[in-house]
Write an enzyme that holds these catalytic residues in place. Structure first.
Site, PDB file in Angstrom:
ATOM      1  N   ASN A   1       0.841  -1.190   0.000  1.00 29.83           N
ATOM      2  CA  ASN A   1       0.000   0.000   0.000  1.00 29.83           C
ATOM      3  C   ASN A   1       0.882   1.248   0.000  1.00 29.83           C
ATOM      4  O   ASN A   1       1.939   1.290   0.632  1.00 29.83           O
ATOM      5  CB  ASN A   1      -1.003   0.011   1.160  1.00 29.83           C
ATOM      6  CG  ASN A   1      -0.397  -0.218   2.527  1.00 29.83           C
ATOM      7  OD1 ASN A   1       0.607  -0.914   2.672  1.00 29.83           O
ATOM      8  ND2 ASN A   1      -1.007   0.368   3.535  1.00 29.83           N
TER       9      ASN A   1
ATOM     10  N   GLU B   1       0.345   5.233   0.634  1.00 29.77           N
ATOM     11  CA  GLU B   1      -0.602   6.257   1.079  1.00 29.77           C
ATOM     12  C   GLU B   1      -0.192   7.636   0.572  1.00 29.77           C
ATOM     13  O   GLU B   1       0.913   7.818   0.042  1.00 29.77           O
ATOM     14  CB  GLU B   1      -0.703   6.223   2.610  1.00 29.77           C
ATOM     15  CG  GLU B   1      -1.222   4.875   3.088  1.00 29.77           C
ATOM     16  CD  GLU B   1      -1.488   4.808   4.582  1.00 29.77           C
ATOM     17  OE1 GLU B   1      -0.998   5.669   5.336  1.00 29.77           O
ATOM     18  OE2 GLU B   1      -2.201   3.861   4.989  1.00 29.77           O
TER      19      GLU B   1
ATOM     20  N   CYS C   1      -4.034   0.464  -2.467  1.00 29.53           N
ATOM     21  CA  CYS C   1      -3.847  -0.718  -1.622  1.00 29.53           C
ATOM     22  C   CYS C   1      -2.759  -1.633  -2.218  1.00 29.53           C
ATOM     23  O   CYS C   1      -2.453  -1.565  -3.415  1.00 29.53           O
ATOM     24  CB  CYS C   1      -5.137  -1.517  -1.521  1.00 29.53           C
ATOM     25  SG  CYS C   1      -6.457  -0.689  -0.631  1.00 29.53           S
TER      26      CYS C   1
ATOM     27  N   GLU D   1      -2.959  -4.786  -2.864  1.00 24.29           N
ATOM     28  CA  GLU D   1      -3.501  -5.699  -3.888  1.00 24.29           C
ATOM     29  C   GLU D   1      -3.510  -5.035  -5.254  1.00 24.29           C
ATOM     30  O   GLU D   1      -3.149  -5.632  -6.266  1.00 24.29           O
ATOM     31  CB  GLU D   1      -4.927  -6.119  -3.533  1.00 24.29           C
ATOM     32  CG  GLU D   1      -5.044  -6.919  -2.256  1.00 24.29           C
ATOM     33  CD  GLU D   1      -5.268  -6.057  -1.017  1.00 24.29           C
ATOM     34  OE1 GLU D   1      -4.741  -4.933  -0.966  1.00 24.29           O
ATOM     35  OE2 GLU D   1      -5.975  -6.521  -0.107  1.00 24.29           O
TER      36      GLU D   1
ATOM     37  N   CYS E   1     -10.176  -4.996   0.322  1.00 25.22           N
ATOM     38  CA  CYS E   1     -11.306  -4.053   0.375  1.00 25.22           C
ATOM     39  C   CYS E   1     -12.177  -4.220  -0.875  1.00 25.22           C
ATOM     40  O   CYS E   1     -11.792  -4.878  -1.848  1.00 25.22           O
ATOM     41  CB  CYS E   1     -10.792  -2.619   0.497  1.00 25.22           C
ATOM     42  SG  CYS E   1     -10.149  -1.936  -1.051  1.00 25.22           S
TER      43      CYS E   1
ATOM     44  N   CYS F   1     -10.606  -3.211  -4.238  1.00 23.60           N
ATOM     45  CA  CYS F   1      -9.620  -4.185  -4.726  1.00 23.60           C
ATOM     46  C   CYS F   1     -10.301  -5.446  -5.260  1.00 23.60           C
ATOM     47  O   CYS F   1      -9.847  -6.037  -6.239  1.00 23.60           O
ATOM     48  CB  CYS F   1      -8.629  -4.544  -3.622  1.00 23.60           C
ATOM     49  SG  CYS F   1      -7.452  -3.220  -3.299  1.00 23.60           S
TER      50      CYS F   1
HETATM   51  N1  THU Z   1      -5.135  -1.547   2.682  1.00 26.94           N
HETATM   52  C1  THU Z   1      -4.539  -2.416   1.794  1.00 26.94           C
HETATM   53  O1  THU Z   1      -3.459  -2.145   1.263  1.00 26.94           O
HETATM   54  N2  THU Z   1      -5.184  -3.562   1.497  1.00 26.94           N
HETATM   55  C2  THU Z   1      -6.335  -3.980   2.086  1.00 26.94           C
HETATM   56  O2  THU Z   1      -6.828  -5.057   1.775  1.00 26.94           O
HETATM   57  C3  THU Z   1      -6.980  -3.155   3.111  1.00 26.94           C
HETATM   58  C4  THU Z   1      -6.413  -1.789   3.285  1.00 26.94           C
HETATM   59  C5  THU Z   1      -4.410  -0.344   3.059  1.00 26.94           C
HETATM   60  C6  THU Z   1      -5.008   0.957   2.624  1.00 26.94           C
HETATM   61  C7  THU Z   1      -4.451   1.902   3.665  1.00 26.94           C
HETATM   62  O3  THU Z   1      -3.167   2.317   3.260  1.00 26.94           O
HETATM   63  C8  THU Z   1      -4.314   1.071   4.911  1.00 26.94           C
HETATM   64  O4  THU Z   1      -4.343  -0.275   4.476  1.00 26.94           O
HETATM   65  C9  THU Z   1      -5.406   1.291   5.941  1.00 26.94           C
HETATM   66  O5  THU Z   1      -6.664   1.153   5.381  1.00 26.94           O
END
Ligand code: THU
Length: 129
Positions: free
Chosen positions: A40, A42, A51, A53, A84, A87
């Site tokens: 991920n 941000e 994310c 994925e 999520c 994704c």
């Molecule tokens: N996130 C992911 O990378 N994958 C997931 O399946 C759930 C959420 C990340 C997004 C964000 O950077 C952090 O986790 C918190 O939501």
């Protein structure tokens, strides 16, 4: 399967998650046997966050690998965390039956099909009918 989990766990260290502190790693295996990784990433404009994925999915696509077998997702949670909604839809574009392996740092894991995670998906067949 263990190699995918180990890979996702290793790459997770490179996640850029200064806002949530929640690092996620993903490893996507193609039908040809190649593995692509994602984390991920941000952003100060929170909604721009990608994310793990989806970043693994993009890495596979840019290598021209569109046929996918499975994806492992690793996060530091008590119970493994599933992808999520965004994704799920993004992954379904290339394989709605993708095997999704979710794991935590203790290697507690299970496998679930993307079809189960995203039943009745919006897909190309829907558009064509
Ligand atoms: N996130 C992911 O990378 N994958 C997931 O399946 C759930 C959420 C990340 C997004 C964000 O950077 C952090 O986790 C918190 O939501």
């Amino acid at each position: 399967m263990n190699d995918l989990i180990d890979g996702a766990r290793a790459v997770r260290e490179h996640a850029y998650a200064p806002y949530s502190g929640f690092k996620v790693g993903a490893a996507l295996r193609t039908r040809s046997g190649k593995i692509f990784y994602g984390v991920n990433v941000e952003n100060i404009s929170y909604g721009l966050t990608i994310c793990a994925e989806r970043s693994a999915a993009v890495a596979a696509v840019l290598a021209g690998e569109l046929e996918w077998d499975s994806i492992a997702v690793v996060a530091d949670t008590k119970l493994p965390t599933t992808p999520c909604g965004a994704c799920r839809q993004f992954l379904a574009e290339f394989n709605h039956n993708l095997s999704v392996i979710v794991a935590n740092l203790d290697k507690v894991h299970y496998t679930i099909s993307l079809t189960e995670l995203l039943p009745h998906a919006f897909n190309t067949e829907t558009i064509d009918s």
